[in-house]
Write an enzyme that holds these catalytic residues in place. Structure first.
Site, PDB file in Angstrom:
ATOM      1  N   ARG B  79      86.249  19.570  38.719  1.00 54.15           N
ATOM      2  CA  ARG B  79      85.123  20.310  38.105  1.00 54.15           C
ATOM      3  C   ARG B  79      83.898  20.240  39.013  1.00 54.15           C
ATOM      4  NH1 ARG B  79      87.101  18.097  33.217  1.00 54.15           N
ATOM      5  NH2 ARG B  79      87.364  19.670  31.592  1.00 54.15           N
ATOM      6  N   HIS B 424      57.085  52.462  34.053  1.00 52.04           N
ATOM      7  CA  HIS B 424      55.972  52.666  33.130  1.00 52.04           C
ATOM      8  C   HIS B 424      56.311  52.146  31.734  1.00 52.04           C
ATOM      9  CE1 HIS B 424      53.564  55.096  30.285  1.00 52.04           C
ATOM     10  NE2 HIS B 424      52.622  54.872  31.179  1.00 52.04           N
ATOM     11  N   ARG B 531      37.757  44.514  21.334  1.00 49.08           N
ATOM     12  CA  ARG B 531      37.413  45.835  21.886  1.00 49.08           C
ATOM     13  C   ARG B 531      36.950  46.715  20.748  1.00 49.08           C
ATOM     14  NH1 ARG B 531      42.592  44.725  25.252  1.00 49.08           N
ATOM     15  NH2 ARG B 531      43.148  44.177  23.136  1.00 49.08           N
ATOM     16  N   ARG B 587      33.158  42.928  22.747  1.00 50.70           N
ATOM     17  CA  ARG B 587      32.810  43.723  23.920  1.00 50.70           C
ATOM     18  C   ARG B 587      32.146  45.013  23.466  1.00 50.70           C
ATOM     19  NH1 ARG B 587      37.350  45.980  27.915  1.00 50.70           N
ATOM     20  NH2 ARG B 587      37.709  47.398  26.176  1.00 50.70           N
ATOM     21  N   GLU B 714      34.786  42.652  35.752  1.00 51.39           N
ATOM     22  CA  GLU B 714      35.939  43.531  35.965  1.00 51.39           C
ATOM     23  C   GLU B 714      35.889  44.214  37.309  1.00 51.39           C
ATOM     24  OE1 GLU B 714      36.700  45.828  31.998  1.00 51.39           O
ATOM     25  OE2 GLU B 714      34.563  45.408  32.228  1.00 51.39           O
ATOM     26  N   GLY B 735      37.935  40.116  33.241  1.00 53.93           N
ATOM     27  CA  GLY B 735      38.889  41.109  32.730  1.00 53.93           C
ATOM     28  C   GLY B 735      39.864  41.409  33.847  1.00 53.93           C
ATOM     29  N   THR B 736      40.946  40.671  33.881  1.00 56.32           N
ATOM     30  CA  THR B 736      41.821  40.746  35.060  1.00 56.32           C
ATOM     31  C   THR B 736      42.597  42.058  35.139  1.00 56.32           C
ATOM     32  OG1 THR B 736      43.449  39.456  33.846  1.00 56.32           O
ATOM     33  CG2 THR B 736      42.042  38.275  35.398  1.00 56.32           C
ATOM     34  N   ASN B 737      42.709  42.808  34.049  1.00 53.47           N
ATOM     35  CA  ASN B 737      43.394  44.108  34.162  1.00 53.47           C
ATOM     36  C   ASN B 737      42.618  45.022  35.106  1.00 53.47           C
ATOM     37  OD1 ASN B 737      44.775  42.964  32.095  1.00 53.47           O
ATOM     38  ND2 ASN B 737      44.361  44.536  30.583  1.00 53.47           N
ATOM     39  N   ASP B 738      41.371  45.281  34.748  1.00 53.57           N
ATOM     40  CA  ASP B 738      40.574  46.177  35.585  1.00 53.57           C
ATOM     41  C   ASP B 738      40.301  45.551  36.943  1.00 53.57           C
ATOM     42  OD1 ASP B 738      40.634  47.972  33.599  1.00 53.57           O
ATOM     43  OD2 ASP B 738      38.479  48.286  33.467  1.00 53.57           O
ATOM     44  N   CYS B 800      40.100  37.164  30.075  1.00 53.32           N
ATOM     45  CA  CYS B 800      40.501  37.882  28.864  1.00 53.32           C
ATOM     46  C   CYS B 800      41.389  39.077  29.170  1.00 53.32           C
ATOM     47  CB  CYS B 800      39.275  38.301  28.046  1.00 53.32           C
ATOM     48  SG  CYS B 800      38.222  39.473  28.899  1.00 53.32           S
TER      49      CYS B 800
END
Lengths: 846, 846
Positions: B79, B424, B531, B587, B714, B735-738, B800
């Site tokens: 094994r 997407h 938001r 915000r 952002e 704001g790590t997305n933007d 955030c």
């Protein structure tokens, strides 16, 4: 206010008197220089700034003693003398000292008319400027009874008789001038011209020359160069006030030198003109400047009252500086420093001839320099149609929006009813080098009637010809007489001198052979940014581009691109030939593909027919390629990696053109620039493919060549990661347009709507698309440059955004040790001169 | 390969033998532990990794001596024993040592059928795994002639007889297993599970228990907890192979304990089951883990062959860890570290019950976890219509585009024919917490017929019910049986323990009362991002918003906003009430105004009617507000400054709600956050107005309250200028997305089209919208945090963006000294546990 004991309250100007420009102002200093070269200047006393400041605060110098310096019963003028003539100052007051006794005496010696006129002039000036009475009440022309009326009006308004005591008169005049300097309007005006907050005023008191006198009397001015062109020529007028009965015509105005248009002073008194010319030459040599001289004649005797820098257009300024240096009067360095770099951009555009008649219709804000004549169009479509017919058009809009950009490209000038210096129209027009007037709030656009209605009932239809003068904001009816760009010898000589001292390179952004020729004509040291995508918008190429976009596979795309290859190759051969071995930096394809697709239904139908595909497929493809934020979408290197056939074709076109152009002329080392990089691996992937194409072309042609691959730094991330990106890049060129957009999170196309508010409220001190944002974007340049250089000693650094030509950006890039800046061809001269200025400034500091 | 003299080539596993997990692998170590607690484990020899590596390189240990350890004529199993059981390894080979002589002897003792079966199994395994022959040729079931056929096939294919020498057999088996470990596929598979490049293989050779024997014989496995729920319960089966004629049915499968469904081993041999349970308890206590035990029975004698960690769902994993800690077997810290934070997110979603029958139609890529049942819809409009009717829908698309986002919001799950983990659909669904399967390439969507066609001729119409299991990628027909989210005691206990050790705060992004309740339910320490714009999309408010947008002056806008004020106030009161005094960070309004306007002609016509304005005016306003790059346009604070009435209204709503909620419950200190800041002055301007509103509300209500004003970072520029921005801000929240969008110059909405290619080609190591880009965006966080803190000691720092809940981001933010992270409510548990992990890891290092 403390009493200062360490300065004289006033000083008579003599050759050896302690007159200092910072303390007594430019006029006092200038008059002392005239005195030193023995020009016949009437006795003059200078009041230093400290005295004037004290006067404003209520502490008057000993005016009786001051008057005493001029002898018994003098008449005096008082003129402002700030440190810099640009800063303005209160108006001159003449004939201080006039009173009933002096009037009676003058009536005896010069006659009643002359005595009345002199007294009236003083009473009026005193009433308005010192007693601050209503100017309308003191507007009467000299004539019988006018003096008496003025004196009565003064008494009625002030309940006091007009002051008789010359000392009191002088005190009041000095006080009013000192206080006027401290008014808010005056302060704002001079600060707008660059005066510091603490700018102070000196004053000069001068013995009056009585230019109303028997024999040849009068006053005038003379200058020795043309204010528009700077060419050497004597010009000026003299206004004679010789007293009647002395054989002269009163109030006669003469040319100075012999002139076919009329009588001249030279005819009447050649020795006076000869003296003036002699004085002018002495001034030029000793004051090291072209001066305009004010003079007075009293019974044939010549007096020099004042001299000022000859007013001059930008063009004349260049010519004067160059000729002074060529004559050995100033150094070449001084000549360079005397020309403001931004002034050069005026020389590059057409200007309305300032000597020609102007039929002014209205005015607005001068938003982008240069002038253009064309037919009025009210829509972008009409501008494009006019361009297609080869007609010059002026795009007239309420305000422009991003949709108008194509129309702006097509038009010769832009005029908008609304907006300010940072409105969309203004920003875009400056970018395009297009004359532009915005905020012309006097005009009304009637779109329904297709009319432009101007003040005074004037009205223009679409198709009528107007001229837009973007340099001064005037809208003129018809075609105005124009001055062509002034790229004459003086201009070129000055820039050659600039090139000798500057220590940062200047290249041009040039996309077409026309641009490249302009760039070479302006002695750009190569092309710093050649945008290749413009090459695909031409009719025949657009069709092939669209076929490429609709191809489903790499091989199918390749087939379409094969047809574009010879066209691209020809583009590059033309550029390489024109630039004759100078570097050409070619940016690979950048825009999103949807820019090449039609957007309205009719165009899509035509495209479907042309491609022989169903309309539904065309609309689907158009929809599939559309983007929410094209600026941040599938473009640049992202397209290069996902559809690599495009870059392959471009690399091949560049290399084949390199081989071809090198065979015929100077060897070409092309520079290939990758746009929109955000990660090192993007560079690696493109480099691998481009290297492979280079190897294939070397193999096929048997020719050897090298090339340099570099990166356009447009994303904040590319700047932050410049260290690793530079490992694969021979150069980094900062694209400050996009970098500004991304650093601020601000789309240039969309910012126009609020940029005006933002700049007005001081949110941004300047439009960052206009003036490089040193604090934010500049820090990214700094980080990117430092990291890139640390990774690679021989890295070439540059800026190729539109900021590249701005003096502020050049100063910043030079401080960071950049190799060159690249700007639009028309900005190259500005950049060359600005770069020289910074180098000279550093030398002086060392 | 050098001969190593510093290690034994193999070692018999005894309680005191030097067996080491890193050297001999987990299985060898585990077997030693079983031996140490006196479990009846057959004799076992461990080959360390060095030996196995040497074998692969051609250097075989002394196999004859090895076999000698097992006594005369043994049968052996081999094994794999890698360091981590997750890393896989080659399959077990049984009955090594079988040959003609042994076959003959076994025929004597156990009968021909048993001997044949044992020999056949070995020949087949050897032919396939060692000689690498075609498995199809060795697939025959045991039966008359099968053994002979297999032996002949082996000879025909290899031109050699089947090896008889057990030492040679063992050598070949060891060599083939050693080499299999080094194959590319095996390496990629284990590296995908986190194995390092240098991961090595150990092997264990064990004396075979002959489970085909007279008397009670056979083999089985037992476990002591439910793999799905983790609840304590004995389960398992035994497969009996007692020889015929010994009073047993051959090939019988029994339950282990008494079971209504059938016979059990407990009925047959209760002492064996009792021993197994005893052994299990010993294992659990000494191995400190829930183990699944493999056993064999040979003529009534029980042998323990192997033990592995009991397989378990995420839910069971939590339960097991908590119960082990509650039983004092492991520490709470160990319990925390045994649960992978990401595994918790599974518990929060509905899951298809793994025990329930599944009607699987097709499968695709499991792109977003959780399962949902609903009616098929093929368009976003249909999904929205279904949502309006209160019906659950599954949005089925070829691939999704940004236009599908509203449909995705409305659907309960998403299924696409195309795309990968970063398509997407996948990216958006994960963001929304929506179950999602992408790349289901077996299905075909027929939009014309509105059908989903699946393999095997199955077909579904729009409206048919299916289930999407986004956790494993399966598409099921009909409504599958679901497990509700498993938020039971174990889950809550574990998170309570996590809260005791973690040292960074966790808040939730919550826009609605529902979100806020979920946040509180998951023990979020407040709302980190509320938001407010979602609040304006509700039908009645949208109308008022539009009136506001069409108002021409500030006062007119104010009138419209007055009507929104009570609604906004009610929104905030609800949030404050739910959060009961915990911080709520609101915000201010962020999106561009055009998001509130209609886009098609019909809707515009309706709006024109509703507003009683001409259609042309509506279309003109819509056009005027449209933007090229809305992400970079007139939104956030830019709107706040140019249309200040909106922020005024929001500030008033917040403060009035503060007063109201504080009167009823815990005192509220609202946090107000300004979006899209790029310059300090923006903060100053907003702060001035918000302060004024606060003063007015204090004055009107007579109530006192405080609030904290901060900035959402952002834009790259806000991070770079954090030092001066922090002068006016009590907190900075990244704001790590933007910020990611702007740092990369990459629109999240548009990146889906090429992100797959990019991640596959390693251009980006991860989708930066999924995993925080430490190198680029992270540096801006670092710069911003350092500069902000330097300017202001008491500055609160947080993240955030959607990255906030990712363990990688939490680790990074914790290292930077951030005060908290904020993430979607459903990520809060993951974040709490991940934060605890990092704190524990640091403690261990200290």
């Amino acid at each position: 206010m403390q009493k200062h004991s360490d300065f004289a309250e006033f000083t008579e100007i003599t050759p050896s008197a302690p007159i200092d420009k910072a303390r007594h102002g430019w006029r006092a200093k200038c008059l002392q220089r005239l005195i030193r070269i023995d020009l016949p200047v009437p006795r003059t006393v200078a009041l230093p700034c400290d005295t004037v400041r004290a006067i404003a605060a209520g502490q008057m110098p000993d005016t009786a003693r001051l008057i005493g310096l001029f002898g018994p019963e003098p008449l005096m003028s008082v003129r402002p003398s700030p440190e810099d003539p640009e800063w303005g100052g209160p108006g001159t007051v003449l004939n201080v000292g006039m009173n009933a006794a002096r009037h009676a005496a003058l009536t005896e010696t010069h006659g009643a008319e002359a005595a009345d006129a002199l007294y009236l002039a003083f009473v009026q000036a005193y009433a308005i400027h010192v007693a601050r009475l209503d100017p309308d009440m003191f507007a009467e022309a000299p004539g019988p009874g006018a003096l008496r009326a003025a004196l009565r009006a003064y008494e009625d308004e002030t309940d006091t008789p007009f002051p008789e005591d010359p000392a009191r008169q002088l005190s009041e005049v000095l006080r009013s001038m000192a206080r006027a300097w401290e008014g808010t309007t005056a302060r704002l005006l001079r600060e707008a011209k660059g005066a510091p907050a603490e700018a102070a005023l000196g004053l000069v008191v001068q013995d009056m020359v009585l230019a109303i006198a028997p024999g040849l009397s009068g006053s005038g001015a003379i200058q020795f160069v043309d204010s528009v062109t700077g060419a050497a020529m004597v010009s000026g007028r003299v206004h004679l006030q010789s007293l009647k009965g002395a054989g002269e015509k009163p109030g006669e105005t003469l040319f100075l030198t012999k002139d076919p248009r009329g009588d001249s002073l030279e005819d009447r008194a050649p020795e006076v003109v000869e003296a003036l010319i002699r004085h002018g030459a002495a001034c030029r040599a000793r004051l090291r400047e072209e001066m305009r001289i004010e003079f007075a004649l009293e019974s044939g005797e010549l007096w020099i009252i004042d001299a000022t820098r000859t007013p001059r257009s930008s063009r004349a300024g260049v010519k004067i500086a160059v000729v002074l240096a060529e004559d050995g009067i100033i150094s070449r360095e001084d000549a360079l420093l005397r020309v403001e770099p931004r002034a050069l951009s005026e020389l590059l555009h057409h200007q309305v001839d300032p000597r020609a008649p102007r039929d002014r219709v209205a005015r607005g804000i001068a938003a982008s320099p240069g002038a253009a004549t064309g037919r009025i169009v009210f829509t972008s479509a009409a501008a494009q149609a006019a361009a297609a017919r080869g007609e010059a058009s002026i795009l007239v809009r309420r305000e422009t929006t991003p949709e108008d950009i194509r129309g702006m490209h097509a038009a010769h000038a832009v005029l908008t009813e609304r907006g300010g210096m940072t409105s969309h129209a203004a920003v875009i027009a400056r970018g395009l080098g297009l004359p532009c007037i915005v905020g012309a709030s006097d005009i009304r656009i009637d779109l329904r009637e297709r009319r432009l209605n101007a003040p005074n009932g004037r009205s223009f239809r679409e198709g009528d010809v107007i001229t837009v003068d973007g340099s001064n904001g005037e809208i003129l009816a018809g075609a105005a007489e124009m001055l062509a760009p002034a790229l004459d010898g003086g201009f070129r000589t000055l820039l050659d001198w600039a090139d000798e001292v500057r220590d940062i390179g200047v290249r041009a952004n040039a996309d077409t052979p026309d641009d490249a020729r302009t760039a070479r004509d302006f002695a750009a040291e190569g092309i710093g940014l050649c945008r290749t995508e413009h090459m695909f918008f031409e009719e025949d190429r657009l069709t092939v581009m669209r076929e490429m976009i609709f191809a489903d596979t790499g091989p199918d795309r390749r087939v379409a691109l094969e047809r574009l290859l010879p066209m691209q190759r020809a583009d590059f051969i033309a550029l390489f030939d024109i630039m004759a071995g100078q570097p050409v930096c070619i940016r690979l394809f950048d825009p999103p593909l949807h820019e090449f697709l039609p957007h309205d239904r009719e165009e899509m139908r035509e495209l479907a027919e042309a491609l022989d595909r169903p309309l539904s497929e065309v609309t689907r493809r158009v929809e599939a390629l559309s983007e929410f934020n094209p600026m941040l979408g599938m473009r640049g290197v992202r397209l290069g990696i996902t559809v690599p056939e495009i870059y392959d074709m471009q690399a091949r076109a560049i290399f084949e053109a390199t081989v071809e152009a090198s065979r015929r002329g100077a060897p070409v080392v092309p520079e290939i620039m990758i746009p929109l990089v955000s990660a090192k691996r993007e560079v690696e992937l493109v480099k691998t493919r481009v290297d492979a194409v280079a190897a294939a072309v070397r193999n096929e042609t048997g020719a050897d060549f090298t090339y340099r691959l570099g990166v356009m730094v447009e994303t904040p991330r590319a700047a932050l990661r410049a260290g690793e990106i530079a490992q694969h890049a021979a150069f980094l060129s900062f694209g400050t347009n996009d970098l500004t957009q991304m650093t601020y999170g601000l789309s240039r196309d969309d910012a126009g709507r609020f940029m005006g508010t933002y700049v007005n409220q001081g949110v941004y001190s300047e439009d960052p698309f206009h003036i490089l944002d040193i604090d934010g974007v500049g820090e990214l340049l700094n980080i990117g440059a430092a990291r890139g250089r640390a990774a690679r000693d021989d890295l070439t650094l540059s800026v190729c955004g539109e900021h590249g030509g701005n003096p502020e950006s050049i100063e910043f890039c030079r401080a960071l040790g950049f190799d060159y800046v690249s700007c639009s061809p028309f900005r190259v001269p500005v950049a060359r001169l600005a770069a020289a200025h910074f180098a000279l400034r550093d030398r002086k500091q060392v």
